[in-house]
Each structure stands twice: as structure tokens, then as C-alpha cells.
Motif scaffolding. Structure first.
Motif, short mmCIF file in Angstrom:
data_model
loop_
_atom_site.label_atom_id
_atom_site.label_comp_id
_atom_site.label_asym_id
_atom_site.label_seq_id
_atom_site.Cartn_x
_atom_site.Cartn_y
_atom_site.Cartn_z
N TRP A 56 0.85 -1.19 0.00
CA TRP A 56 0.00 0.00 0.00
C TRP A 56 0.89 1.24 0.00
CZ3 TRP A 56 -5.38 0.74 0.24
CH2 TRP A 56 -5.81 2.04 0.52
N SER A 57 0.56 2.21 -0.83
CA SER A 57 1.23 3.50 -0.77
C SER A 57 0.19 4.59 -1.00
CB SER A 57 2.36 3.59 -1.81
OG SER A 57 1.84 3.48 -3.12
N GLU A 58 0.42 5.73 -0.33
CA GLU A 58 -0.57 6.81 -0.42
C GLU A 58 0.12 8.15 -0.16
OE1 GLU A 58 -5.01 7.88 1.37
OE2 GLU A 58 -3.86 6.20 2.17
N ARG A 59 -0.20 9.12 -0.99
CA ARG A 59 0.36 10.46 -0.85
C ARG A 59 -0.06 11.08 0.48
NH1 ARG A 59 1.55 13.95 -4.97
NH2 ARG A 59 2.33 12.02 -5.94
N ILE A 60 0.88 11.77 1.11
CA ILE A 60 0.58 12.55 2.32
C ILE A 60 0.37 13.99 1.89
CG2 ILE A 60 1.48 13.34 4.54
CD1 ILE A 60 3.15 10.77 4.65
N VAL A 61 -0.85 14.46 2.04
CA VAL A 61 -1.19 15.82 1.62
C VAL A 61 -1.21 16.74 2.84
CG1 VAL A 61 -2.88 17.28 0.46
CG2 VAL A 61 -2.57 14.91 -0.28
N ALA A 65 -2.28 22.38 2.08
CA ALA A 65 -2.56 22.19 0.66
C ALA A 65 -3.99 21.73 0.40
CB ALA A 65 -1.58 21.17 0.07
N GLN A 66 -4.76 21.52 1.45
CA GLN A 66 -6.08 20.95 1.28
C GLN A 66 -7.02 21.86 0.49
OE1 GLN A 66 -7.61 19.75 5.10
NE2 GLN A 66 -6.24 17.98 5.23
N HIS A 67 -6.85 23.19 0.61
CA HIS A 67 -7.74 24.08 -0.13
C HIS A 67 -7.51 23.96 -1.63
CE1 HIS A 67 -4.13 26.62 0.03
NE2 HIS A 67 -4.63 27.29 -0.99
N HIS A 68 -6.26 23.58 -2.01
CA HIS A 68 -5.99 23.35 -3.43
C HIS A 68 -6.75 22.12 -3.90
CE1 HIS A 68 -3.03 26.47 -3.66
NE2 HIS A 68 -2.28 25.94 -2.71
N GLU A 70 -9.59 21.13 -2.74
CA GLU A 70 -10.99 21.52 -2.85
C GLU A 70 -11.25 22.27 -4.15
OE1 GLU A 70 -11.57 23.77 0.66
OE2 GLU A 70 -11.51 22.02 2.01
N GLU A 71 -10.29 23.13 -4.56
CA GLU A 71 -10.42 23.85 -5.82
C GLU A 71 -10.39 22.87 -7.00
OE1 GLU A 71 -7.26 26.63 -5.82
OE2 GLU A 71 -8.12 27.89 -4.25
N SER A 72 -9.50 21.86 -6.91
CA SER A 72 -9.41 20.85 -7.97
C SER A 72 -10.70 20.06 -8.07
CB SER A 72 -8.23 19.90 -7.72
OG SER A 72 -7.02 20.61 -7.75
N ALA A 73 -11.28 19.75 -6.90
CA ALA A 73 -12.53 19.00 -6.88
C ALA A 73 -13.63 19.80 -7.58
CB ALA A 73 -12.94 18.68 -5.44
N SER A 74 -13.65 21.12 -7.37
CA SER A 74 -14.65 21.96 -8.02
C SER A 74 -14.47 21.95 -9.53
CB SER A 74 -14.54 23.40 -7.50
OG SER A 74 -14.81 23.45 -6.11
N GLU A 75 -13.19 21.95 -9.96
CA GLU A 75 -12.92 21.90 -11.39
C GLU A 75 -13.38 20.58 -11.99
OE1 GLU A 75 -8.80 22.59 -11.81
OE2 GLU A 75 -8.86 24.65 -11.08
N THR A 87 -3.16 11.33 -5.61
CA THR A 87 -3.39 11.29 -4.16
C THR A 87 -4.22 10.09 -3.73
OG1 THR A 87 -5.33 12.73 -4.36
CG2 THR A 87 -3.20 13.79 -3.97
N ALA A 88 -4.55 9.22 -4.66
CA ALA A 88 -5.30 8.01 -4.30
C ALA A 88 -4.37 6.97 -3.68
CB ALA A 88 -5.99 7.44 -5.54
N GLY A 89 -4.91 6.09 -2.86
CA GLY A 89 -4.14 4.98 -2.35
C GLY A 89 -3.84 3.99 -3.47
#
Length: 223
Positions: A56-61, A65-68, A70-75, A87-89
Motif C-alpha cells: 500500500w502506498s498513499e500520498r501525504i497531503v 494544501a487541502q484548499h488546493h 478543494e479547488e481541484s474538486a470543483s474543477e 493522491t489516491a491509495g
């Protein structure tokens, strides 16, 4: 009899130690110097866990950087599917026939995305268990030059170089994991480094908490 029991207990403890999950924080650093004289540097971290036939590997955010995100999710709401798995596992399993399976896990969506084997290459997975589990090819490692360089107890430095660049690996022989992997060009125009810091394994391993997640095929995201 007493000696036999002592030996049996020792072997049991040894096997238990070997079977314990290995957990680490991986720090990735890279540098590239462009022909225009611009130095570009990147750094990020991932959590790495391996246990038996699971990786298992997963990005540590970072929180900052979390607001970025949220902006990406809106896009992405403007598009039907999100094909960015940075950033997915990443969940790799090996069955008793040595067949590997790759899945991506999005905790925010509670989804498991499963690609076909023919799609592994385009998603950055070469399908090789050796390098996924050990992060290096151990046969190639042993063919490198062993350096007389100070190292932590139980670890050894290895190096391979040519006229253009070098690769150095600090290998933990007991845990069978590299503590450092560094590649750089002698002219200073490029370098890549991965550093591992061993950490306690989580009590509940990430892949054991996915019972309520929805499983979908990667190909369905391409529609």
C-alpha cells in the motif's frame, strides 16, 4: 528439552518479526536545471506499507494544501470523471499463483477503482512484484559496487556509475528495504532522491477498512 523449547520460542519470535508489516514514510526529492538556467525542485511524501502479499502506498497531503484539493474538486465537477490518481491509495496484491492486482482507493469518495492488467502500464505500474515490494531489484543491487561508507547498523551502501551519472542505494539488509535511493548527473543538471524513515505500522491496515467502499472498473471512468 529446555533447550529445544528455547530454540522453538526464538524461532517463533523471529518468524513473527519477519511477518510483521513494514511501514515507512517516503520522501521524494527531485531537481532539474533547464537550459534557460532555471532550477526546478519538487518534494512530496508518501506512506508505504507492505505486509506479506500486500503493498500500500498513499500520498501525504499537508493540511495547508487541502484548499488546493478543494479547488481541484470543483474543477472536476465540470467533467464526468477524475482520472488523476496522484493522491489516491495504490493497493497491490499478489495471489497464491503470483498474479498481481492493482487498485486505486479514493477515501473521500469511498471508491475502489480497478484497472485491467492491460492498463497497468499507462497508470505507472510495471507489474513487477520485486520492485514494488522491495523498491529495488535485489539481483541488480548485488551487482553494484559495495562502498566503504559509514552506514547505520545492518545497512550497506551500494553504488553504480558511468560517465554521466551515479546511483547510490543505502540498503537495510535485515528489513530488506532501501533507506535511501539517489540518482544524479555529474554535471549537476538532474538529481532524484528517495529517503525512507521506518515508522510503526498502523493498528488497522488501510486495506482492511474498505468493506463499505464501492468497486468500479477503471474503464468506466473513460466513458
Amino acid at each position: 528439552m529446555k533447550n529445544f523449547l528455547s530454540l522453538a520460542s526464538f524461532l517463533l519470535l523471529t518468524n513473527s518479526a519477519l511477518a510483521a508489516p513494514l511501514s515507512a514514510i517516503m520522501t521524494f526529492e527531485s531537481m532539474a536545471l533547464t537550459s534557460e538556467g532555471v532550477k526546478k525542485q519538487t518534494q512530496f511524501q508518501e506512506r508505504f506499507i507492505r505486509d506479506g502479499n500486500v503493498i500500500w502506498s498513499e500520498r501525504i497531503v499537508p493540511v495547508a494544501a487541502q484548499h488546493h484539493s478543494e479547488e481541484s474538486a470543483s474543477e472536476h465537477e465540470q467533467h464526468e470523471h477524475n482520472l488523476n490518481f496522484a493522491t489516491a491509495g495504490k493497493w497491490i496484491e499478489r495471489d497464491n499463483k503470483n498474479k498481481l492486482s492493482l487498485s486505486f482507493v479514493r477515501n473521500d469518495e469511498k471508491k475502489i477503482i480497478v484497472p485491467r492488467e492491460s492498463e497497468y502500464g499507462m497508470l505507472g505500474f510495471d507489474g513487477v512484484w520485486e520492485t514494488a515490494f522491495y523498491l529495488v531489484n535485489r539481483t541488480a543491487l548485488k551487482n553494484m559496487t559495495q562502498l566503504k561508507k559509514t552506514a547505520p547498523e545492518g545497512a550497506v551502501w551500494y553504488e553504480k556509475k558511468d560517465a554521466i551519472q551515479f546511483t547510490r542505494i543505502l540498503w537495510d539488509e535485515r528489513k530488506e528495504i532501501p533507506l535511501s535511493i539517489e540518482t544524479a548527473k555529474f554535471d549537476g543538471t538532474m538529481s532524484n532522491k528517495i529517503t525512507l524513515a521506518i515508522t510503526p505500522a498502523p493498528t488497522a491496515l488501510p486495506w482492511t477498512k474498505l468493506g463499505a467502499y464501492q468497486t468500479i472498473a477503471y474503464e468506466d471512468l473513460l466513458d
